[in-house]
Design a protein around this motif. Structure first.
Motif: not given
Lengths: 171, 171, 171, 171
Positions: A112-117, C132-136, C140-141
């Motif tokens: 699992t990869r967590f991106h946001r709470p 998939v998601h890019a934060g500051r 994740t790709a």
């Protein structure tokens, strides 16, 4: 056709293996469609987490859950283990939906990869899983956890071993 | 020294963020030692799963849990998500035990491998975690779930992001 | 605009850091478009493996490679490490394509799942990656390796740390 | 006893499957001991990367490699894919060392975590792998990449499928 696997709620004690016995007599998709209709036994975990099966087709499922603060970690968001439990359920069901009766899938690994709470403010979340590759002995699925607007909170992948008539076999 | 973070049980509602506020004012090892003594607030999840912190030193922790059939999946063994929740807790705590006050670690990813089913017959299980590498911005830990004889049921690894003063920040 | 980062092939010795210095002065997408046109320096590894960048847009890239038996393992198929190298390159580039100049992404972890053996009979393979998601601070790709008919041979996911002005920094 | 699997270097073309045929006739540990003595055929990849088998016992192996800038990525350190190739080789060999003749292990997934960049300044690195759990159908191993002082540069885990007489079978 098959009989519903004991949807009467009378499944205390060693019920879960029994439920599984019933599941194993059924085609995977058929069993999941009964689950969607609420006609299959629920585990305590399912009841406590409160997730439901929303959609199912061959190789593809969606589960849903409404975050409650009972599911929180100490940091004030839903525990990563709970998110993983939901993704695991979706990943395993996506594979199960492809299996004929007499076969079961057991999770070998889960990433699992967590991106946001995820919090109570997130609202209803959806675990959407689909099979990436299904072979004779193993299958791989991928899932994402999204909110009602499609925003991604977590992603997961899993490889499962496909078993014939050996439900709790040691891998 | 620090005061115990509200070990009186009076932590309904939005308590968990408050608990975290207290945790963040403390050295990680110190906070975990209070947890081991049962002097920190418990989340509902901790109570429901019934796990306890058995041992803690810098970079190394052991949690324990007694499997109950309430934690079962439909196949008649403890749900992989529950095993993952326990390993996640141990992995995060191992990293937290290295952090000074004012810093928190948030799980970026969690990878669990399942080797044998855990059932009520397994007896008490132990999630032993240790830090593999700790840098300034990230840390990696590894854990295994064993029974009283040392037999391995699952293994897990995790990388955490180390945050300063941003507890629920989006990664 | 920027000048091509030394596409003349004269990059022996400590050239690679130099190439990176140039890359870091450029917008990620712009740099990858130069790479697609063959105007960026190649590493020995790129030449040996013989992969090329086929497509690039913000958050999405495709690399291609023709399997040769020089890349084989002892079992007679392309070594899993080589497949991983190709997926890693695609995953990192997908993230890089989103970054402005002065920022670089460094791989924190890389998870590859192998579905079928890749051989010389497979023909040209394509590593398709998307963010998939890019934060500051992290991104994740996910990627898949497919043949010309879209059959999936491997899938991979990766989380990268986003760095400012610290190319070889220890994570 | 067994004959060395063609240590004469005459293995161009479709040799690798042949090498594997020989390997499959041997006990895993015995085959790896021949490899350690340099009496087994080498793949082009092994020669190009320049890694060697340093130690082998049942369930445990160490490979070594000297980083060269030919193995670099664009950022000026050894490409993560190369590090993964080395770890993969060690992980697979650790499992193979437990197998009797007639059985082979094929990598299902491979997860690498990178902790520090490896450069030519790092000096000789060692990929140490050991089996965590070996069942009838699958086995899991873990590995770390360290330098001569024991500093950890990367860690990896892998689950392999154990095959009987089906070397290139689709999983």
């Amino acid at each position: 056709m098959t009989t519903p696997p004991g949807g009467d709620g009378s499944h205390a004690g060693q019920t879960y293996p029994h439920a599984m016995d019933v599941f194993r007599r059924m085609d995977g998709l058929e069993a999941l469609e009964l689950m969607k209709q609420g006609k299959t036994p629920q585990t305590n975990l399912m009841r406590w987490m409160g997730y439901t099966l929303e959609q199912v087709e061959r190789g593809k499922v969606t589960f849903a859950m409404i975050p409650r603060d009972e599911l929180y970690n100490l940091i004030g968001s839903v525990h990563g283990g709970i998110i993983t439990t939901l993704l695991d359920t979706a990943l395993g069901s996506a594979v199960q939906s492809l299996l004929p009766s007499g076969r079961a899938a057991t999770t070998m690994d889960l990433h699992t990869r967590f991106h946001r709470p995820v919090t109570t403010a997130t609202g209803k979340v959806f675990a959407q899983a689909q099979v990436v590759h299904a072979g004779r002995r193993t299958a791989t699925a991928e899932a994402k956890l999204v909110d009602a607007t499609g925003k991604v909170y977590a992603t997961g992948t899993s490889t499962l071993l496909i078993l014939e008539d050996k439900p709790s076999a040691q891998v």
